[in-house]
Design a protein around this motif. Sequence first.
Motif, mmCIF file in Angstrom:
data_model
loop_
_atom_site.group_PDB
_atom_site.id
_atom_site.type_symbol
_atom_site.label_atom_id
_atom_site.label_comp_id
_atom_site.label_asym_id
_atom_site.label_seq_id
_atom_site.Cartn_x
_atom_site.Cartn_y
_atom_site.Cartn_z
ATOM 1 N N GLN A 1 -6.578 7.533 -3.246
ATOM 2 C CA GLN A 1 -5.761 8.038 -4.345
ATOM 3 C C GLN A 1 -4.532 8.728 -3.785
ATOM 4 N N GLY A 2 -3.409 8.408 -4.339
ATOM 5 C CA GLY A 2 -2.154 8.982 -3.892
ATOM 6 C C GLY A 2 -1.508 8.194 -2.772
ATOM 7 N N GLU A 3 -2.280 7.395 -2.051
ATOM 8 C CA GLU A 3 -1.721 6.567 -0.994
ATOM 9 C C GLU A 3 -1.302 5.224 -1.572
ATOM 10 N N LYS A 4 -0.469 4.531 -0.841
ATOM 11 C CA LYS A 4 -0.074 3.193 -1.252
ATOM 12 C C LYS A 4 -1.284 2.262 -1.115
ATOM 13 N N GLU A 5 -1.528 1.467 -2.166
ATOM 14 C CA GLU A 5 -2.666 0.555 -2.136
ATOM 15 C C GLU A 5 -2.435 -0.529 -1.093
ATOM 16 N N ALA A 6 -3.464 -0.811 -0.334
ATOM 17 C CA ALA A 6 -3.367 -1.803 0.741
ATOM 18 C C ALA A 6 -3.106 -3.191 0.165
ATOM 19 N N GLU A 7 -2.343 -3.961 0.900
ATOM 20 C CA GLU A 7 -2.036 -5.346 0.519
ATOM 21 C C GLU A 7 -3.110 -6.255 1.099
ATOM 22 N N ARG A 8 -4.257 -6.198 0.514
ATOM 23 C CA ARG A 8 -5.373 -6.998 0.998
ATOM 24 C C ARG A 8 -6.089 -7.611 -0.194
ATOM 25 N N PRO A 9 -6.839 -8.672 0.055
ATOM 26 C CA PRO A 9 -7.630 -9.242 -1.040
ATOM 27 C C PRO A 9 -8.695 -8.245 -1.487
ATOM 28 N N ARG A 10 -9.005 -8.286 -2.738
ATOM 29 C CA ARG A 10 -10.066 -7.418 -3.255
ATOM 30 C C ARG A 10 -11.382 -7.790 -2.579
ATOM 31 N N PHE A 11 -12.182 -6.780 -2.291
ATOM 32 C CA PHE A 11 -13.440 -7.001 -1.605
ATOM 33 C C PHE A 11 -14.407 -7.811 -2.459
#
Length: 168
Positions: free
Chosen positions: A69-79
């Motif tokens: 929360q508060g961080e930039k969301e990672a550019e990765r596929p959803r788990f």
Amino acid sequence: FAHPTKQTPTASHSMSPSASAMVPAKATLGGTGLTPRETNVYAAIALVAVLGFTALGAVVDKVLRARQQGEKEAERPRFWVICMMVSSYALLVPGLVMTLINWQLSFSFFGIAVPVSMKRESTLALVRSSADEGALMAAVFITAYAMVVPAFKLLLLALGVAWQSKDA
């Protein structure tokens, strides 16, 4: 697999019509002696397993998002997507090597059952027998649909993830 206490009529053993009627017939699927009910149970277990792994991935995604929360969301596929794909593709392997077609053709004449043809094939064996019998287009289409397309999809997905992480 033959049941040890059950005798089935063959060309060398003749049974009277009344004796052959006493032999209980058991419907089997897949050549493994499974009844249709057992096969349906295993299919339901496979479906529940895929859904369960997908739900587990969704929970892991929620936990990871709560920590970020508060961080930039990672550019990765959803788990959850990865879990669904891995569990679904894991089901492909048994689909290729386990029995796909199973039949026994026989005729009965005055209580004597004479087997005419028996066949038990997996997808891989079906491709081979189609090619051996001259049905090359059938072998090509089965191979493309059951093996090449899934492998190509996995390759494209892996390349997409690799290029996406390379750009990030």
